[in-house]
Design a protein around this motif. Structure first.
Motif, PDB file in Angstrom:
ATOM      1  N   GLU A  58       2.069   6.215  -7.157  1.00 48.17           N
ATOM      2  CA  GLU A  58       1.021   7.036  -7.761  1.00 48.17           C
ATOM      3  C   GLU A  58       1.338   8.524  -7.614  1.00 48.17           C
ATOM      4  OE1 GLU A  58      -3.783   7.906  -7.389  1.00 48.17           O
ATOM      5  OE2 GLU A  58      -2.639   7.185  -5.656  1.00 48.17           O
TER       6      GLU A  58
ATOM      7  N   SER B  36       1.012   3.859  -3.144  1.00 51.90           N
ATOM      8  CA  SER B  36       0.626   5.250  -2.932  1.00 51.90           C
ATOM      9  C   SER B  36       1.756   6.199  -3.316  1.00 51.90           C
ATOM     10  CB  SER B  36       0.228   5.465  -1.469  1.00 51.90           C
ATOM     11  OG  SER B  36      -0.226   6.790  -1.263  1.00 51.90           O
TER      12      SER B  36
ATOM     13  N   GLN C 278      -5.170   6.820  -4.097  1.00 50.06           N
ATOM     14  CA  GLN C 278      -4.891   5.850  -3.040  1.00 50.06           C
ATOM     15  C   GLN C 278      -4.128   6.595  -1.946  1.00 50.06           C
ATOM     16  OE1 GLN C 278      -3.393   2.095  -4.366  1.00 50.06           O
ATOM     17  NE2 GLN C 278      -2.755   1.412  -2.345  1.00 50.06           N
ATOM     18  N   TYR C 279      -4.841   6.997  -0.926  1.00 46.82           N
ATOM     19  CA  TYR C 279      -4.353   7.984   0.038  1.00 46.82           C
ATOM     20  C   TYR C 279      -3.135   7.530   0.834  1.00 46.82           C
ATOM     21  CZ  TYR C 279      -4.083  10.755   4.251  1.00 46.82           C
ATOM     22  OH  TYR C 279      -3.618  11.527   5.265  1.00 46.82           O
TER      23      TYR C 279
ATOM     24  N   ASN D  65      -2.884  11.882  -5.091  1.00 45.83           N
ATOM     25  CA  ASN D  65      -3.310  10.526  -4.731  1.00 45.83           C
ATOM     26  C   ASN D  65      -4.799  10.288  -4.880  1.00 45.83           C
ATOM     27  OD1 ASN D  65      -0.877  10.053  -2.134  1.00 45.83           O
ATOM     28  ND2 ASN D  65      -1.080   8.830  -3.974  1.00 45.83           N
TER      29      ASN D  65
ATOM     30  N   HIS E 227       0.834  -1.208   0.000  1.00 41.86           N
ATOM     31  CA  HIS E 227       0.000   0.000   0.000  1.00 41.86           C
ATOM     32  C   HIS E 227       0.867   1.256   0.000  1.00 41.86           C
ATOM     33  CE1 HIS E 227      -3.337   2.736   0.869  1.00 41.86           C
ATOM     34  NE2 HIS E 227      -2.492   3.326   1.704  1.00 41.86           N
TER      35      HIS E 227
ATOM     36  N   PRO F 138      -5.574  -0.566  -5.848  1.00 41.67           N
ATOM     37  CA  PRO F 138      -6.688   0.396  -5.736  1.00 41.67           C
ATOM     38  C   PRO F 138      -6.535   1.628  -6.611  1.00 41.67           C
ATOM     39  CG  PRO F 138      -6.174  -0.470  -3.570  1.00 41.67           C
ATOM     40  CD  PRO F 138      -5.127  -1.008  -4.504  1.00 41.67           C
ATOM     41  N   TYR F 139      -5.331   2.202  -6.716  1.00 44.35           N
ATOM     42  CA  TYR F 139      -5.222   3.408  -7.533  1.00 44.35           C
ATOM     43  C   TYR F 139      -5.396   3.104  -9.016  1.00 44.35           C
ATOM     44  CZ  TYR F 139      -0.429   2.583  -9.233  1.00 44.35           C
ATOM     45  OH  TYR F 139       0.681   2.078  -9.861  1.00 44.35           O
TER      46      TYR F 139
END
Length: 252
Positions: free
Chosen positions: A23, A20, A207-208, A205, A16, A150-151
């Motif tokens: 991204e 992130s 995806q934070y 982002n 993750h 996710p992103y």
């Protein structure tokens, strides 16, 4: 089972953070180049034309050649899109001009354009060479699927709805996508993305995490909140719920 859980948790956290940061950095240094950096980046056009096309698609077409009159309308009328298409056909080979149309001018990406976006996903597969077959390998694969992508999902399927009025987006979607868009996180990235278009040097982002750690995130100003409400991008109750608050680890 314990090995699977430990691998899923450990690799999930790692993947993750990695995704992130990728991204955020990729968005800043490839997709949204400043005009000065774009001149230097242009030298890569002959070396990696697909990467240059990815930048042009998002950084030029999405940010400056579409949504020019309204954040929630890609084109003012059909003639505006026709003029853009004609210009692209003059400027680029046919296959690239068609690719720009297929991505809706940087609002999403085609599967051919997936490669640069998904570099962390590909690199994470190298972990399989170091892990013994079994639960740990399965946990690593599951973590890569769940936490590295996710992103990618947001960029391809969620981002196109970031520029729609909230009620229109909710009416046009269903199932999981509708749940994402209507969730607190979905509304938060909608707000954050609006700020990004007003100030392209922040809020990369979907995806934070990395933007916050890199000092590349800022909250919307009161004037930006007013604009989002007037555009129906968010609803008044969203402002009441989220302005100045922190939820789910997200800085609204």
């Amino acid at each position: 089972m314990l090995d699977f859980i430990l691998a899923l948790t450990g690799f999930g956290l790692l993947f993750h953070v990695q995704a992130s940061f990728w991204e955020s950095l990729f968005h800043e240094h490839v997709l949204d180049l400043t005009p000065e950096r774009r001149v230097r980046f242009h030298t890569l056009r002959g070396i990696w034309p697909r990467l240059w096309a990815t930048h042009f698609d998002h950084g030029v077409l999405h940010h400056y050649r579409t949504f020019r009159q309204s954040y929630v309308e890609m084109f003012h009328d059909a003639d505006e899109e026709a003029r853009l298409k004609a210009g692209l056909r003059r400027q680029f080979p046919q296959h690239l001009a068609e690719a720009f149309t297929q991505t809706r001018y940087g609002s999403t990406f085609t599967w051919l354009g997936l490669l640069p976006f998904a570099i962390p996903v590909w690199l994470n597969l190298l972990w399989l060479l170091a892990l013994p077959p079994g639960a740990a390998t399965a946990g690593c694969l599951a973590a890569n699927l769940v936490f590295s992508t996710p992103y990618l999902v947001f960029s391809k399927w969620v981002h196109p709805y970031m520029h729609m009025r909230f009620e229109d987006a909710m009416q046009e979607t269903s199932g999981l996508l509708r749940r994402i868009l209507g969730s607190p996180y979905g509304v938060a990235i909608r707000i954050s993305h609006y700020v990004h278009h007003q100030d392209p040097k922040v809020n990369y982002n979907l995806q934070y995490l990395a933007d916050r750690l890199r000092g590349r995130w800022r909250a919307p100003t009161p004037e930006e909140w007013d604009d989002m409400i007037s555009l129906s991008l968010v609803e008044p109750h969203h402002r009441t719920q989220l302005e100045g608050r922190t939820f789910l680890g997200h800085p609204f």
